[in-house]
Every structure is written in C-alpha cells, then in structure tokens.
Design a protein around this motif. Structure first.
Motif, PDB file in Angstrom:
ATOM      1  N   GLY A 170       0.825  -1.199   0.000  1.00 34.67           N
ATOM      2  CA  GLY A 170       0.000   0.000   0.000  1.00 34.67           C
ATOM      3  C   GLY A 170       0.862   1.253   0.000  1.00 34.67           C
ATOM      4  N   LEU A 171       0.627   2.132   0.958  1.00 31.99           N
ATOM      5  CA  LEU A 171       1.393   3.373   1.065  1.00 31.99           C
ATOM      6  C   LEU A 171       2.464   3.296   2.143  1.00 31.99           C
ATOM      7  N   SER A 172       2.693   2.115   2.704  1.00 28.79           N
ATOM      8  CA  SER A 172       3.704   1.995   3.754  1.00 28.79           C
ATOM      9  C   SER A 172       4.337   0.609   3.774  1.00 28.79           C
ATOM     10  N   ALA A 173       5.522   0.516   3.196  1.00 27.19           N
ATOM     11  CA  ALA A 173       6.265  -0.738   3.262  1.00 27.19           C
ATOM     12  C   ALA A 173       6.651  -1.038   4.708  1.00 27.19           C
ATOM     13  N   ASN A 174       6.891   0.021   5.499  1.00 26.93           N
ATOM     14  CA  ASN A 174       7.252  -0.156   6.909  1.00 26.93           C
ATOM     15  C   ASN A 174       6.168  -0.887   7.687  1.00 26.93           C
ATOM     16  N   ALA A 175       4.910  -0.661   7.304  1.00 25.14           N
ATOM     17  CA  ALA A 175       3.800  -1.305   8.016  1.00 25.14           C
ATOM     18  C   ALA A 175       3.918  -2.821   7.931  1.00 25.14           C
ATOM     19  N   VAL A 176       4.279  -3.311   6.757  1.00 28.50           N
ATOM     20  CA  VAL A 176       4.447  -4.760   6.575  1.00 28.50           C
ATOM     21  C   VAL A 176       5.692  -5.246   7.308  1.00 28.50           C
ATOM     22  N   GLU A 177       6.779  -4.500   7.177  1.00 28.62           N
ATOM     23  CA  GLU A 177       8.042  -4.874   7.813  1.00 28.62           C
ATOM     24  C   GLU A 177       7.908  -4.947   9.333  1.00 28.62           C
ATOM     25  N   ILE A 202      -1.394 -14.359  -0.095  1.00 29.24           N
ATOM     26  CA  ILE A 202      -0.922 -13.594  -1.252  1.00 29.24           C
ATOM     27  C   ILE A 202      -0.322 -12.265  -0.817  1.00 29.24           C
ATOM     28  N   PHE A 203       0.753 -11.861  -1.482  1.00 25.81           N
ATOM     29  CA  PHE A 203       1.278 -10.498  -1.335  1.00 25.81           C
ATOM     30  C   PHE A 203       1.096  -9.792  -2.666  1.00 25.81           C
ATOM     31  N   VAL A 204       0.388  -8.651  -2.644  1.00 29.76           N
ATOM     32  CA  VAL A 204       0.178  -7.888  -3.870  1.00 29.76           C
ATOM     33  C   VAL A 204       0.948  -6.571  -3.779  1.00 29.76           C
ATOM     34  N   LYS A 205       1.884  -6.402  -4.678  1.00 26.98           N
ATOM     35  CA  LYS A 205       2.713  -5.197  -4.706  1.00 26.98           C
ATOM     36  C   LYS A 205       1.969  -4.075  -5.432  1.00 26.98           C
ATOM     37  N   GLY A 206       2.033  -2.868  -4.832  1.00 29.02           N
ATOM     38  CA  GLY A 206       1.358  -1.726  -5.441  1.00 29.02           C
ATOM     39  C   GLY A 206      -0.144  -1.801  -5.343  1.00 29.02           C
ATOM     40  N   GLY A 207      -0.630  -2.417  -4.269  1.00 32.77           N
ATOM     41  CA  GLY A 207      -2.072  -2.603  -4.148  1.00 32.77           C
ATOM     42  C   GLY A 207      -2.791  -1.448  -3.466  1.00 32.77           C
ATOM     43  N   ARG A 208      -3.966  -1.154  -3.929  1.00 38.04           N
ATOM     44  CA  ARG A 208      -4.920  -0.285  -3.235  1.00 38.04           C
ATOM     45  C   ARG A 208      -5.949  -1.197  -2.576  1.00 38.04           C
ATOM     46  N   VAL A 209      -6.757  -0.632  -1.693  1.00 34.16           N
ATOM     47  CA  VAL A 209      -7.731  -1.449  -0.972  1.00 34.16           C
ATOM     48  C   VAL A 209      -8.636  -2.214  -1.935  1.00 34.16           C
TER      49      VAL A 209
END
Length: 296
Positions: A170-177, A202-209
C-alpha cells in the motif's frame, strides 16, 4: 562504510547536542559508534517506550498548569508543548520532526524485503501500478491486477477458500516490515482456533484497498482479509489496516467493507489485532455480510 538507521542517527545527534549543552568535556563525549544503541533497542516496541519516556519531560519552562499540560500531552501523540528557542523550535524537536517526515517519505518509496515474504510463503503478484510515481497519481491502476497476475493466482492459489488473506505494501512498506511478524501468525492462530480454513496467502505489490475486489472476483473466497500499509504520518510511518469483506467482487461499495485500523506498536497491538480479525471473520461467515450491515 557503515550505514545507520535514520532514527538511530537522529537520536545520536540529539544525544551529542545534549551532552554539549551540559558542558561535558569533548574527550568524555562518546563517539558515534560508542553512542550507537543496540539493534534490540531499536525494535518498534522499545522505540515506543523510549518515545513515551521523552514525552514525559515537559519542555515548557513555566506552564500555567503543569498538570493540565501533562494531561493534554498524554491524551494525544501530537506535538504539544514542544516549546521554542526565541521564535524557532528547539533543535532536538526540529530534528525529530524532520526525521519523522523523512521516515514518512521513505516508507512510501520503500520496498518490503523478499526474505520476509518468503518466510511466510506469500504468493507474490502485482497490480497495474507500474511504479511508485504512477501509483501515487493513478490510484485506479492500483485497484486492478495485471493480466499475468490474475492468471497466476487462478493457476497456483486455492479457489473458493473460506478465508483468503492478502498482504499489500500500500502506502507503507514499513507497516508490513514492522507488523507482519506479529499480526499474521496471530491471525492464523485465531482462524485455526475458530475452525476456519485459510487459502493460499498472497502479497500484492502496489495494491490499493479495492484490489481485494479483483482478487475476490478471480478466487471467489467467502471472506477476504487484506492487511495493507496505511498512509504514513508524522506520528507513525508503520501503521497497518485490515480491510475485510464478505464475498468481494468488482464494483463493491466501500460501505460493504469492515476495517480495523491503526495496527502498530503505538496503536492497536499487532498480536491483539490478529486475534480480533479472526473473530470478525467468524461473524461475517455467520451473518453472511460485512461492512455497515455486520453486527459485531
């Protein structure tokens, strides 16, 4: 050449400044390497404890009501009572402000480590976002999978699962990390305890809700849970949200989604969030609905 975390570097500079202001002789001051705090001290939980400790120190020299000021500061993470030097902010407060701003920018352009995705065996796909600049300008392209990704999940992922878990930067890679290692296992444990079965994660890169709608259209799960990075702010750049929907399909109304937000170590604890998501999913399956119609 050694590299330093931006938060770590800011803390070290502030420490050096405070020592100088206290008049400690140069030879007694620690070097950067000596002042460097261990990696353990920089995990999200310990950083939060440190931050709360710093916030307990009032910078305002003569407040009209110390008790009222402290109560106000305790009620919000906003920058209140940071004080000033003349007409400008205190140096340490300005450094922390710029550090938090830089962290927010970095996380938007950040990447989730492949090692983390592989650790939790997340099947990796992407949307039509193309690149970060386009992702920010064209939200609609983050709502649709690429044709190749749609074909891949149909071929390799379980169709018609009871619960489909999707993770996105989404808008924060840190959130996942920062949160995945806590919230994801807790969610799996919760589903197992409730007798619910999850499909292929599943991990979706560049995903919106709304990319959950396209995934739902292809895989047709009963319930889809999307763990996605929130828009970063100056309080936290690692906040995650969990969007949940009963039988999501393209064109789904936003009012049909249920969301649990502010999942991070300074908000809703990730482990607690994972467990709670499981109970919400169970109610969705029982009531066969989600969003504003769901009774929690």
């Amino acid at each position: 050449m050694k590299s330093y975390d931006i938060q770590e570097m800011t803390d070290m500079i502030i420490k050096q400044l405070e020592l100088r202001l206290k008049g400690i002789p140069e030879k007694a001051k620690p070097t950067i390497d000596e002042a460097r705090i261990s990696d353990e001290a920089f995990n999200p939980t310990n950083r939060l404890v440190s931050s709360l400790s710093e916030r307990s120190e009032l910078n305002v020299p003569t407040p009209r009501s110390t008790e009222m000021l402290q109560e106000l500061r305790d009620a919000t993470p906003a920058r209140i009572g940071v004080w000033r030097t003349g007409t400008r902010p205190l140096t340490k407060e300005m450094l922390r402000f710029r550090c938090d701003h830089a962290s927010a920018v970095d996380t938007v352009y950040g990447e989730v480590r492949s090692e983390l995705l592989e650790k939790y065996e997340l099947f990796q796909i992407e949307t039509q976002y193309e690149n970060t600049e386009n992702y920010l300008k064209r939200p609609d392209m983050g709502r649709l999978l690429t044709d190749e990704s749609a074909k891949r999940i149909l071929k390799h992922c379980k169709k018609g699962a009871q619960v489909q878990i999707v993770v996105s930067d989404g808008l924060s890679a840190n959130a996942v990390e920062h949160n995945l290692a806590d919230v994801y296992p807790a969610l799996l444990d919760s589903l197992q305890a409730l007798g619910l079965k999850a499909g292929t994660p599943i991990f979706v890169k560049g995903g919106r809700v709304a990319s959950m709608d396209h995934i739902g259209e292809v895989l047709q799960p009963d319930v889809l849970v999307m763990l996605i990075g929130e828009r970063p702010g100056l309080v936290s750049s690692s906040s995650m949200s969990a969007y949940m929907c009963y039988r999501p399909r393209k064109g789904m109304l936003e009012s049909n989604r249920t969301v649990l937000s502010n999942i991070h170590h300074g908000g809703t604890p990730p482990v607690e969030a994972g467990a709670h998501i499981g109970t919400i999913v169970q109610k969705m399956l029982e009531q066969k609905t989600s969003g504003v119609k769901l009774v929690i």
